[in-house]
Design a protein around this motif. Structure first.
Motif, PDB file in Angstrom:
ATOM      1  N   SER A  30      18.113 -45.043 -24.155  1.00 37.36           N
ATOM      2  CA  SER A  30      18.283 -45.050 -22.683  1.00 37.36           C
ATOM      3  C   SER A  30      18.372 -43.573 -22.383  1.00 37.36           C
ATOM      4  O   SER A  30      18.695 -42.719 -23.172  1.00 37.36           O
ATOM      5  N   TRP A  31      17.495 -43.305 -21.064  1.00 40.63           N
ATOM      6  CA  TRP A  31      17.794 -41.983 -20.628  1.00 40.63           C
ATOM      7  C   TRP A  31      18.146 -41.877 -19.087  1.00 40.63           C
ATOM      8  O   TRP A  31      17.571 -42.966 -18.660  1.00 40.63           O
ATOM      9  N   MET A  32      18.445 -40.831 -18.500  1.00 39.75           N
ATOM     10  CA  MET A  32      18.704 -40.651 -17.223  1.00 39.75           C
ATOM     11  C   MET A  32      18.331 -39.008 -16.953  1.00 39.75           C
ATOM     12  O   MET A  32      18.651 -38.384 -17.660  1.00 39.75           O
ATOM     13  N   ASP A  33      17.824 -39.017 -15.722  1.00 42.85           N
ATOM     14  CA  ASP A  33      17.515 -37.655 -14.987  1.00 42.85           C
ATOM     15  C   ASP A  33      18.095 -37.465 -13.799  1.00 42.85           C
ATOM     16  O   ASP A  33      17.673 -38.166 -12.895  1.00 42.85           O
ATOM     17  N   LEU A  70      19.476 -40.171  -9.096  1.00 43.94           N
ATOM     18  CA  LEU A  70      19.514 -40.270 -10.399  1.00 43.94           C
ATOM     19  C   LEU A  70      18.680 -41.362 -10.719  1.00 43.94           C
ATOM     20  O   LEU A  70      18.511 -42.483 -10.244  1.00 43.94           O
ATOM     21  N   GLY A  76      16.385 -43.339 -13.977  1.00 44.64           N
ATOM     22  CA  GLY A  76      16.341 -43.301 -15.748  1.00 44.64           C
ATOM     23  C   GLY A  76      15.928 -44.734 -16.146  1.00 44.64           C
ATOM     24  O   GLY A  76      15.315 -45.545 -15.354  1.00 44.64           O
ATOM     25  N   GLN A  77      15.859 -44.851 -17.414  1.00 43.16           N
ATOM     26  CA  GLN A  77      15.609 -46.202 -18.077  1.00 43.16           C
ATOM     27  C   GLN A  77      16.746 -46.496 -18.963  1.00 43.16           C
ATOM     28  O   GLN A  77      17.167 -45.912 -19.700  1.00 43.16           O
ATOM     29  N   ILE A  78      17.104 -47.890 -18.851  1.00 41.72           N
ATOM     30  CA  ILE A  78      17.978 -48.593 -19.571  1.00 41.72           C
ATOM     31  C   ILE A  78      17.399 -49.427 -20.865  1.00 41.72           C
ATOM     32  O   ILE A  78      16.819 -50.344 -20.305  1.00 41.72           O
ATOM     33  N   LEU A 111      16.433 -47.780 -13.603  1.00 41.02           N
ATOM     34  CA  LEU A 111      17.741 -47.031 -12.810  1.00 41.02           C
ATOM     35  C   LEU A 111      17.347 -46.240 -11.754  1.00 41.02           C
ATOM     36  O   LEU A 111      16.558 -45.252 -11.968  1.00 41.02           O
ATOM     37  N   TYR A 164      19.294 -44.485  -8.590  1.00 40.88           N
ATOM     38  CA  TYR A 164      20.541 -44.223  -7.713  1.00 40.88           C
ATOM     39  C   TYR A 164      19.773 -42.934  -6.656  1.00 40.88           C
ATOM     40  O   TYR A 164      19.815 -41.878  -7.190  1.00 40.88           O
TER      41      TYR A 164
END
Length: 428
Positions: free
Chosen positions: A98-101, A108, A110-112, A388, A390
């Motif tokens: 998974s990643w978040m930017d 925020l 990302g991909q889970i 994801l 936010y």
């Protein structure tokens, strides 16, 4: 073996979707199991496998698995264990995280990545039993982190409820804890919709006969499936440096799978073409599965003559074969030009069975030209991805008007107002 110019050969192979009668039968079985559960599952097992079971005897016991170990030879056990290690190591390299930017305005994105919860593996038990396919289905799912993996495989026909001990041992070595003695379209339906004895799964993978394939197609949407597998295929691209005996043996390694398997040599060399055709005949005469291989070679085998290796690559890319062997002076030089192939084997010692059994890459590979757009079974097949989002107040204030513009352009005023109400409140 037919020798012809490549342009004379029909590059488009008809995809087999079964006869109307086969489709009707598969759909009826699926519907009955969905409606009746175990009752239909047991009825069709008795009808098609000639094995009378009750619900309590569907699941393979731990005692049966332990007894299977006493029936397999030590050499097999050593080989399957080492093959399992190779398959696991290869597929572990495919894992993604998974990643978040976090952006400057506080947004925020990302991909889970999460594994599927429950996967069903179908293992055929008809013309032949394939323990190696157990590894190729189960291990990528395990590497992905799937917590529940269930195997179904047909019981022996003729009133015996046993399962090939080599399949049981392969499954146990791969880590499968839940196994059932049921096969055919009824097993696919049970996995898809569940019965009192078998809980439903999220995805079904593994090859089978035409009824299994049609049932998988019928339940797709209720569950995911890996693919609708067609007959096995091999293409050998070779020049004068190739050993005719090697080429012929590799062609026959796929022809012996099934009467509808396809085995094709592509070469600019008339000398090699004639030598391979003669060698195929010689080797066929002593092959135990000679009748099956003969039918395959006569119906779907060919030697295709081309003007050059480069022209041969064009034919390969049109065929998009399941397995491609490149037996040329410098096969690595050609790799960048090969666009469509499920698995590529380079050089004289990379015979197709190396990949089938031991090297590590998956041997469940797209057929019927689908290598143009699909891939061998891999870890991603057992992962699902969630996006994801936010969004910060600052980002919404900066971009809200653009979002409303796009929503209203599509006539979706409710979408626009969901943004507008926030902008009005925040902007005062």
């Amino acid at each position: 073996m037919r020798i012809m110019r490549a342009e004379q050969f029909g590059l488009k192979r008809e995809v087999e979707y079964g006869t109307p009668e086969q489709n009707e039968a598969a759909l009826r079985i699926v519907a009955d199991v969905k409606a009746e559960g175990d009752a239909a599952l047991l009825r069709y097992t008795e009808q098609h496998d000639r094995v009378k079971l009750d619900a309590a005897s569907l699941r393979v016991t731990q005692q049966e698995i332990e007894a299977a170990y006493d029936q397999v030879d030590a050499a097999f056990l050593t080989a399957i264990r080492e093959a399992a290690v190779n398959v696991r190591v290869f597929h572990e390299k495919q894992m993604r995280t998974s990643w978040m930017d976090l952006q400057q305005d506080g947004t925020l994105l990302g991909q889970i990545m999460r594994p599927l919860k429950r996967v069903g593996v179908y293992v055929p038990g008809g013309k032949a039993a394939y323990p190696s396919s157990v590894l190729m289905n189960v291990i990528p799912a395990q590497v992905a982190g799937v917590p529940e993996i269930v195997m179904v495989t047909p019981p022996a026909t003729g009133g015996k409820a046993g399962i090939d001990p080599y399949i049981l041992v392969a499954a146990a070595e791969a880590g499968v804890k839940e196994m059932y003695r049921v096969g055919g379209a009824q097993a696919i339906a049970a996995l898809a919709y569940g019965t009192a004895s078998i809980a439903p799964v999220d995805k079904i993978c593994g090859p089978g006969n035409i009824y299994v394939a049609l049932a998988k197609r019928a339940v797709f949407g209720a569950v995911d499936i890996d693919s609708i597998a067609g007959p096995s295929e091999i293409v050998v691209l070779a020049d004068d440096s190739a050993d005719p005996a090697y080429v012929a043996a590799d062609l026959l390694s796929q022809a012996e799978h099934d009467e509808m398997a396809s085995a094709i040599l592509i070469t600019p060399s008339q000398q090699l073409a004639e030598a391979v055709a003669a060698e195929v005949e010689r080797q066929l005469s002593t092959l135990p599965r000679q009748e099956i291989a003969r039918s395959s070679i006569d119906s779907y085998g060919a030697v295709l003559l081309v003007d050059s290796i480069e022209a041969g690559i064009d034919v390969v890319n049109q065929l998009a074969p399941e397995h491609l062997e490149v037996l040329t002076v410098d096969p690595m030089r050609l790799l960048g030009h090969i666009q469509n192939a499920g698995a590529i084997f380079l050089g004289p010692y990379s015979s197709e069975p190396v990949g089938d059994y031991f090297a590590g890459p998956n041997h469940i590979i797209p057929t019927n030209g689908t290598a143009r757009f699909s891939s061998p079974v891999n870890v991603d097949d057992f992962l699902k991805k969630s996006s994801l989002i936010y969004y910060s107040k600052e980002a919404l204030l900066a971009n809200g008007d653009k979002i409303m513009t796009l929503a209203r352009h599509e006539g979706l005023e409710g979408h626009a107002r969901a943004i507008e109400i926030r902008l009005e409140k925040e902007r005062g």
